[in-house]
Design an enzyme around this catalytic site. Sequence first.
Site, PDB file in Angstrom:
ATOM      1  N   LYS A 162      -1.541  -3.763  -9.474  1.00 47.27           N
ATOM      2  CA  LYS A 162      -1.735  -4.837 -10.462  1.00 47.27           C
ATOM      3  C   LYS A 162      -1.984  -6.186  -9.795  1.00 47.27           C
ATOM      4  CE  LYS A 162       0.977  -3.294 -14.422  1.00 47.27           C
ATOM      5  NZ  LYS A 162       2.097  -3.718 -15.296  1.00 47.27           N
ATOM      6  N   HIS A 166       0.841  -1.209   0.000  1.00 43.14           N
ATOM      7  CA  HIS A 166       0.000   0.000   0.000  1.00 43.14           C
ATOM      8  C   HIS A 166       0.875   1.258   0.000  1.00 43.14           C
ATOM      9  CE1 HIS A 166      -2.899  -2.822   2.124  1.00 43.14           C
ATOM     10  NE2 HIS A 166      -3.644  -2.348   1.163  1.00 43.14           N
TER      11      HIS A 166
END
Length: 279
Positions: free
Chosen positions: A145, A33
């Site tokens: 992704k 993150h």
Amino acid sequence: MKIISSIEELRDQLRGQLRTAFVPTMGNLHEGHLSLMRLARRHGDPVVASIFVNRLQFGPNEDFEKYPRTFQADVEKLEKEGVYVLFAPTEKDLYPEPQEYRVQPPNDLGDILEGEFRPGFFNGVSTVVLKLFSCVQPKVAVFGKKDYQQLMIIRNMAKQFALPTEIIAAETFRADDGLALSSRNGYLSSTERAEAPSLYQVLNQVADQVRSGRTDISEIENQAMQSLSKRQWQADYVAVRKRVDLQAPSEEDLANKEALVVLSAAKLGNTRLIDNLEI
Ligand code: PAF
């Protein structure tokens, strides 16, 4: 960093900002993150993050209740990254009334792969992301992704609704042994954690076989499923797909060297992990 839970206050705080870069999350933040926050910073200013565990995207038997919530630790990490605003609405803030209007992704993209095994998942994700975009009104938004199908669905949603938000893709952040970072890795026992990188190894084997020119894709996928099952995984799918639309490649696509990706979801013990690799 300002921590804001109400939509109105968020709008006041961001009024006049034309280059906001947004990273939506469900919290329990890890290095993956934080790499999204850093990428966001390169594409806009200020950086706004959100933390919201979105009930709409969890199935009735999934882990909504036990999803890890580590708010204080998350706040400290975001502060270190220089995030300007953390939008952390409660369910009442974001869904003051039942969310009856929903975004329904097209079946050929929303009901395959993850959508087949998690019915309603992408409806829930698309709905909350559209709502978060409407609250934050970002110029750009960053998605990893690692959630390849999610990224594609959000990108198509933004295009089809002519949203003024550019979707930026971030590479998957991996541990040194190759395991893609995920909040759900925290559910793994130490033995399972040691086994977990083999999912990525299997994806690499599939990619190598396709790159070497093999065209018997179903056979390659079956062998990959079997090798996972020999290692005590329960695989939902290992699928080689075209990057452009996540449909299976035809012989012609393979001959034309169409860009591909291999995606997988598999359970190790009670923990379901997903990963993918562009071929
Ligand atoms: O990827 C996630 O963490 C979630 O699906 C998202 C995009 C924050 C929507 O709840």
